[in-house]
Motif scaffolding. Structure first.
Motif, PDB file in Angstrom:
ATOM      1  N   GLU A 168       6.387  -2.448  -4.225  1.00 29.50           N
ATOM      2  CA  GLU A 168       7.219  -1.932  -5.313  1.00 29.50           C
ATOM      3  C   GLU A 168       6.441  -0.968  -6.198  1.00 29.50           C
ATOM      4  O   GLU A 168       6.955   0.065  -6.603  1.00 29.50           O
ATOM      5  CB  GLU A 168       7.725  -3.101  -6.144  1.00 29.50           C
ATOM      6  N   ALA A 169       5.177  -1.296  -6.476  1.00 38.98           N
ATOM      7  CA  ALA A 169       4.357  -0.403  -7.293  1.00 38.98           C
ATOM      8  C   ALA A 169       2.912  -0.424  -6.801  1.00 38.98           C
ATOM      9  O   ALA A 169       2.442  -1.417  -6.257  1.00 38.98           O
ATOM     10  CB  ALA A 169       4.399  -0.843  -8.755  1.00 38.98           C
ATOM     11  N   ASN A 170       2.264   0.724  -6.961  1.00 34.39           N
ATOM     12  CA  ASN A 170       0.813   0.846  -6.758  1.00 34.39           C
ATOM     13  C   ASN A 170       0.338   0.858  -5.310  1.00 34.39           C
ATOM     14  O   ASN A 170       1.116   0.980  -4.387  1.00 34.39           O
ATOM     15  CB  ASN A 170       0.088  -0.188  -7.624  1.00 34.39           C
ATOM     16  N   TRP A 171      -0.973   0.761  -5.177  1.00 35.63           N
ATOM     17  CA  TRP A 171      -1.649   1.075  -3.910  1.00 35.63           C
ATOM     18  C   TRP A 171      -1.642  -0.067  -2.899  1.00 35.63           C
ATOM     19  O   TRP A 171      -1.948  -1.207  -3.230  1.00 35.63           O
ATOM     20  CB  TRP A 171      -3.110   1.436  -4.201  1.00 35.63           C
ATOM     21  N   MET A 172      -1.346   0.271  -1.637  1.00 29.39           N
ATOM     22  CA  MET A 172      -1.454  -0.685  -0.539  1.00 29.39           C
ATOM     23  C   MET A 172      -2.200  -0.050   0.629  1.00 29.39           C
ATOM     24  O   MET A 172      -1.956   1.105   0.968  1.00 29.39           O
ATOM     25  CB  MET A 172      -0.056  -1.095  -0.066  1.00 29.39           C
ATOM     26  N   ASN A 173      -3.115  -0.814   1.272  1.00 24.65           N
ATOM     27  CA  ASN A 173      -3.588  -0.398   2.600  1.00 24.65           C
ATOM     28  C   ASN A 173      -3.385  -1.512   3.619  1.00 24.65           C
ATOM     29  O   ASN A 173      -2.264  -2.024   3.726  1.00 24.65           O
ATOM     30  CB  ASN A 173      -4.982   0.261   2.595  1.00 24.65           C
ATOM     31  N   ASP A 174      -4.394  -1.891   4.381  1.00 21.49           N
ATOM     32  CA  ASP A 174      -4.217  -2.723   5.587  1.00 21.49           C
ATOM     33  C   ASP A 174      -3.273  -3.921   5.452  1.00 21.49           C
ATOM     34  O   ASP A 174      -3.331  -4.650   4.467  1.00 21.49           O
ATOM     35  CB  ASP A 174      -5.550  -3.349   6.014  1.00 21.49           C
ATOM     36  N   PRO A 175      -2.531  -4.213   6.535  1.00 23.23           N
ATOM     37  CA  PRO A 175      -1.852  -5.502   6.617  1.00 23.23           C
ATOM     38  C   PRO A 175      -2.900  -6.601   6.834  1.00 23.23           C
ATOM     39  O   PRO A 175      -3.884  -6.391   7.551  1.00 23.23           O
ATOM     40  CB  PRO A 175      -0.968  -5.367   7.858  1.00 23.23           C
ATOM     41  N   ASN A 176      -2.726  -7.724   6.208  1.00 25.63           N
ATOM     42  CA  ASN A 176      -3.684  -8.848   6.298  1.00 25.63           C
ATOM     43  C   ASN A 176      -2.935 -10.157   6.532  1.00 25.63           C
ATOM     44  O   ASN A 176      -1.748 -10.265   6.198  1.00 25.63           O
ATOM     45  CB  ASN A 176      -4.445  -9.020   4.969  1.00 25.63           C
ATOM     46  N   PHE A 194     -11.313  -8.205   0.651  1.00 28.84           N
ATOM     47  CA  PHE A 194     -11.067  -7.222   1.719  1.00 28.84           C
ATOM     48  C   PHE A 194     -10.208  -7.840   2.826  1.00 28.84           C
ATOM     49  O   PHE A 194      -9.752  -8.971   2.713  1.00 28.84           O
ATOM     50  CB  PHE A 194     -12.413  -6.716   2.262  1.00 28.84           C
ATOM     51  N   SER A 195     -10.060  -7.090   3.907  1.00 32.00           N
ATOM     52  CA  SER A 195      -9.132  -7.495   4.959  1.00 32.00           C
ATOM     53  C   SER A 195      -9.550  -8.777   5.672  1.00 32.00           C
ATOM     54  O   SER A 195     -10.719  -9.128   5.724  1.00 32.00           O
ATOM     55  CB  SER A 195      -8.972  -6.368   5.981  1.00 32.00           C
ATOM     56  N   GLY A 196      -8.561  -9.417   6.254  1.00 35.18           N
ATOM     57  CA  GLY A 196      -8.795 -10.649   7.004  1.00 35.18           C
ATOM     58  C   GLY A 196      -7.482 -11.176   7.540  1.00 35.18           C
ATOM     59  O   GLY A 196      -6.461 -10.496   7.514  1.00 35.18           O
ATOM     60  N   SER A 197      -7.537 -12.419   8.016  1.00 36.82           N
ATOM     61  CA  SER A 197      -6.398 -12.984   8.731  1.00 36.82           C
ATOM     62  C   SER A 197      -6.001 -14.320   8.118  1.00 36.82           C
ATOM     63  O   SER A 197      -6.643 -14.789   7.179  1.00 36.82           O
ATOM     64  CB  SER A 197      -6.787 -13.168  10.196  1.00 36.82           C
ATOM     65  N   ALA A 198      -4.953 -14.926   8.658  1.00 32.50           N
ATOM     66  CA  ALA A 198      -4.557 -16.262   8.224  1.00 32.50           C
ATOM     67  C   ALA A 198      -4.058 -17.019   9.444  1.00 32.50           C
ATOM     68  O   ALA A 198      -3.543 -16.426  10.392  1.00 32.50           O
ATOM     69  CB  ALA A 198      -3.470 -16.186   7.157  1.00 32.50           C
ATOM     70  N   TRP A 237     -16.523   0.781  12.701  1.00 31.28           N
ATOM     71  CA  TRP A 237     -15.520  -0.086  13.344  1.00 31.28           C
ATOM     72  C   TRP A 237     -14.986  -1.072  12.308  1.00 31.28           C
ATOM     73  O   TRP A 237     -15.762  -1.661  11.536  1.00 31.28           O
ATOM     74  CB  TRP A 237     -16.139  -0.831  14.533  1.00 31.28           C
ATOM     75  N   GLU A 238     -13.672  -1.248  12.316  1.00 29.25           N
ATOM     76  CA  GLU A 238     -13.021  -2.111  11.331  1.00 29.25           C
ATOM     77  C   GLU A 238     -11.887  -2.899  11.988  1.00 29.25           C
ATOM     78  O   GLU A 238     -11.427  -2.557  13.072  1.00 29.25           O
ATOM     79  CB  GLU A 238     -12.428  -1.266  10.184  1.00 29.25           C
ATOM     80  N   CYS A 239     -11.437  -3.908  11.310  1.00 29.95           N
ATOM     81  CA  CYS A 239     -10.203  -4.626  11.650  1.00 29.95           C
ATOM     82  C   CYS A 239     -10.016  -4.927  13.144  1.00 29.95           C
ATOM     83  O   CYS A 239      -9.037  -4.471  13.755  1.00 29.95           O
ATOM     84  CB  CYS A 239      -8.998  -3.848  11.137  1.00 29.95           C
ATOM     85  N   PRO A 240     -10.926  -5.695  13.744  1.00 35.27           N
ATOM     86  CA  PRO A 240     -10.732  -6.055  15.158  1.00 35.27           C
ATOM     87  C   PRO A 240      -9.629  -7.087  15.319  1.00 35.27           C
ATOM     88  O   PRO A 240      -9.248  -7.757  14.357  1.00 35.27           O
ATOM     89  CB  PRO A 240     -12.086  -6.665  15.539  1.00 35.27           C
ATOM     90  N   ASP A 241      -9.140  -7.197  16.538  1.00 36.13           N
ATOM     91  CA  ASP A 241      -8.169  -8.250  16.863  1.00 36.13           C
ATOM     92  C   ASP A 241      -8.309  -8.546  18.349  1.00 36.13           C
ATOM     93  O   ASP A 241      -8.157  -7.649  19.176  1.00 36.13           O
ATOM     94  CB  ASP A 241      -6.743  -7.783  16.536  1.00 36.13           C
ATOM     95  N   LEU A 242      -8.622  -9.794  18.670  1.00 44.67           N
ATOM     96  CA  LEU A 242      -8.745 -10.238  20.059  1.00 44.67           C
ATOM     97  C   LEU A 242      -7.575 -11.147  20.369  1.00 44.67           C
ATOM     98  O   LEU A 242      -7.345 -12.119  19.648  1.00 44.67           O
ATOM     99  CB  LEU A 242     -10.060 -11.006  20.240  1.00 44.67           C
ATOM    100  N   PHE A 243      -6.818 -10.835  21.423  1.00 40.71           N
ATOM    101  CA  PHE A 243      -5.673 -11.684  21.762  1.00 40.71           C
ATOM    102  C   PHE A 243      -5.350 -11.570  23.248  1.00 40.71           C
ATOM    103  O   PHE A 243      -5.733 -10.604  23.914  1.00 40.71           O
ATOM    104  CB  PHE A 243      -4.442 -11.304  20.921  1.00 40.71           C
TER     105      PHE A 243
END
Ligand code: FRU
Length: 474
Positions: free
Chosen positions: A18-26, A80-84, A198-204
């Motif tokens: 709705e307002a302000n800055w967003m980057n990576d999905p986490n 910073f970025s991460g997962s759940a 290198w950033e934001c890896p994902d192994l699946f």
């Protein structure tokens, strides 16, 4: 600014804060009928700053409700970025009520003390979060860029596996309880694109249409993407519980457009669903903090389903918006036979999807143009070995010298079966041949594109067009 101006370029059906800055999905995780989307968020400005985790929830991956901030910076640093993950077996021991604890694994970034990995947990379906008292759970081994933990439950090994970006390689760690982590292996020396961090890896693990399954490693890189700035490369291969071995040395790119970064997959998607669900940040670090929106900045791609496809002897990830999105569309033109080189009115204020097919044995040499009376146009140029997207005359481009550059994607000469364009107020997502090729780009046209023309000077005839309206989402 009046309300209308304020909301200029506001996506109608992509998530934006709705307002302000967003980057990576986490922290994308599914639990009890809800898809959670957390995101890198700075609530005090429309440019990047001390990072928080914002939060949104959806029941269908399309309509998102923005919730309060989930995680605030603290003495260990920015969040910073991460997962759940949903810790169904309570391996971390955080459970205190009737619900499965959701556990967030994220990077604490501190300018002096460096980057470490930490935990937070929620016992109320992600509504409130508490940080683990013994943070960090993974200290810094002396690597400056050491971040973006993506954790998954490895069924066969019966333990958690974390992928972590470590400068220009990926580290894998294992843990029985999310708190104690053991280094297992490193991937990436001399492999893949190396033009940036290198950033934001994902192994699946992902299933192919033919029933085969493969392990896939996503690695976002900034800079070093083929069309400038940031982008996401991937590797297909095998994971034995400790080590990832890629089938190839050269990177593959998930999306050749400039605006799909730091995307990863959802955790805990129910087995009976079985889909691999993805979302990326629809922006690029090259110009991300200069885009011409006001009061807010940054949007996500649509939630997409990923599938493994075999093409010309190699494995690729194909992607399409999730079926929940298609279910909301309202057809306005259905399988109409349209002459090449003739304008078709497609107008809609609230965004649209165009599906084109029936190109008759074409390998390319087709131009698809979206345009309006304001003289703005967006051009997709398909040839036998290359597809390019030209947004140089598409609207506002002057905020960065490279924004107007033509974006190119190699084309392996497949027969052209279908082209799908998903167009919102400030973006286009292009999917070709059922999503085997994808390009995502922001576009800041001042008026809606309400006309389309498919040019094919050498072989005129007809093609088939369907146009769908997309109702505005919340
Ligand atoms: C990727 C990234 C991550 C980091 C975050 C900071 O876009 O640089 O590596 O955790 O953004 O906001």
């Amino acid at each position: 600014l009046n309300d209308v101006e304020q909301e200029k370029f506001r996506p109608k059906f992509h998530f934006s804060p709705e307002a302000n800055w967003m980057n990576d999905p986490n922290g994308m995780v599914y639990y009890e009928g809800e898809y959670h989307l957390f995101f890198q968020y700075y609530p005090d400005s429309t440019v990047w700053g001390p990072m928080h985790w914002g939060h949104a929830v959806s029941k269908d991956l399309v309509d998102w409700e923005e919730m309060g901030i989930a995680l605030y910076p603290d003495e260990l640093g920015y969040i910073f970025s991460g997962s759940a993950v949903a810790d169904h077996q309570n391996t971390a021991g955080f459970k205190s009520g009737e619900h499965t604890p959701l556990v967030a694994i994220f990077t604490h970034h501190h300018d002096e003390n460096g980057e470490v990995q930490s935990l937070a947990f929620s016992n109320d379906r992600g509504r409130t979060w508490e940080k683990y008292e013994n943070n960090p759970v993974l200290p810094n081994p002396g690597i400056q860029d050491f971040r973006d933990p993506k954790v998954m439950w490895h069924e066969e090994g019966g333990q958690w596996i974390m992928s972590l970006a470590a400068k220009d390689v990926i580290h894998f760690y294992s843990s029985p309880n999310l708190k104690d982590w053991t280094f297992e292996s490193e991937f990436g020396k001399g492999i893949g694109a190396k033009g940036g961090v290198w950033e934001c890896p994902d192994l699946f693990e992902i299933k192919g249409e033919d029933g085969r399954s493969k392990w896939v490693l996503f690695v976002s890189i900034n800079p070093g993407a083929p069309n400038g700035g940031s982008g996401t490369q991937y590797f297909t291969g095998e994971f034995d519980g400790k080590t990832f071995a890629a089938d190839h040395q050269d990177e593959k790119w998930l999306d050749w457009g400039t605006d799909n970064y730091a995307g990863v997959t959802w955790a805990n998607v129910p087995k009976e669903d079985g889909r691999t669900l993805f979302m990326g940040w629809m922006n690029n670090w090259l110009y991300g903090d200069r885009t011409p929106t006001e009061g807010w900045r940054g949007a996500m791609t649509l939630a997409r389903e990923l599938v493994l496809v075999r093409d010309q002897g190699d494995d690729y990830i194909a992607q399409k918006p999730v079926r929940e999105f298609y279910q909301k569309l309202k057809p306005s033109i259905e399988s109409k036979q349209v002459n090449f080189n003739e304008a078709l009115a497609i107008g809609s204020e609230s965004g649209f999807v165009v599906k084109l097919s029936g190109f008759q044995e074409s390998k390319g040499d087709i131009k698809i143009k979206l345009f309006n009376e304001n003289g703005e146009e967006l051009l997709l140029n398909l040839t036998a070995d290359k597809i390019s997207l030209d947004r140089s005359s598409s609207g506002e481009t002057g905020f960065h010298p490279e924004f107007g550059k033509i974006q190119e994607m190699p084309y392996r000469g497949n027969n052209l079966v279908d082209v799908e364009l998903v167009v919102d107020a400030s973006s286009i997502e292009v999917f070709i041949n059922d999503g085997l090729y994808a390009m995502t780009a922001q576009v800041f046209n001042k008026c809606p594109f309400d006309k389309m023309m498919v040019e094919r000077p050498d072989a005129p005839g007809k093609y088939s067009a369907s146009v769908y309206e997309v109702p505005a989402m919340s």
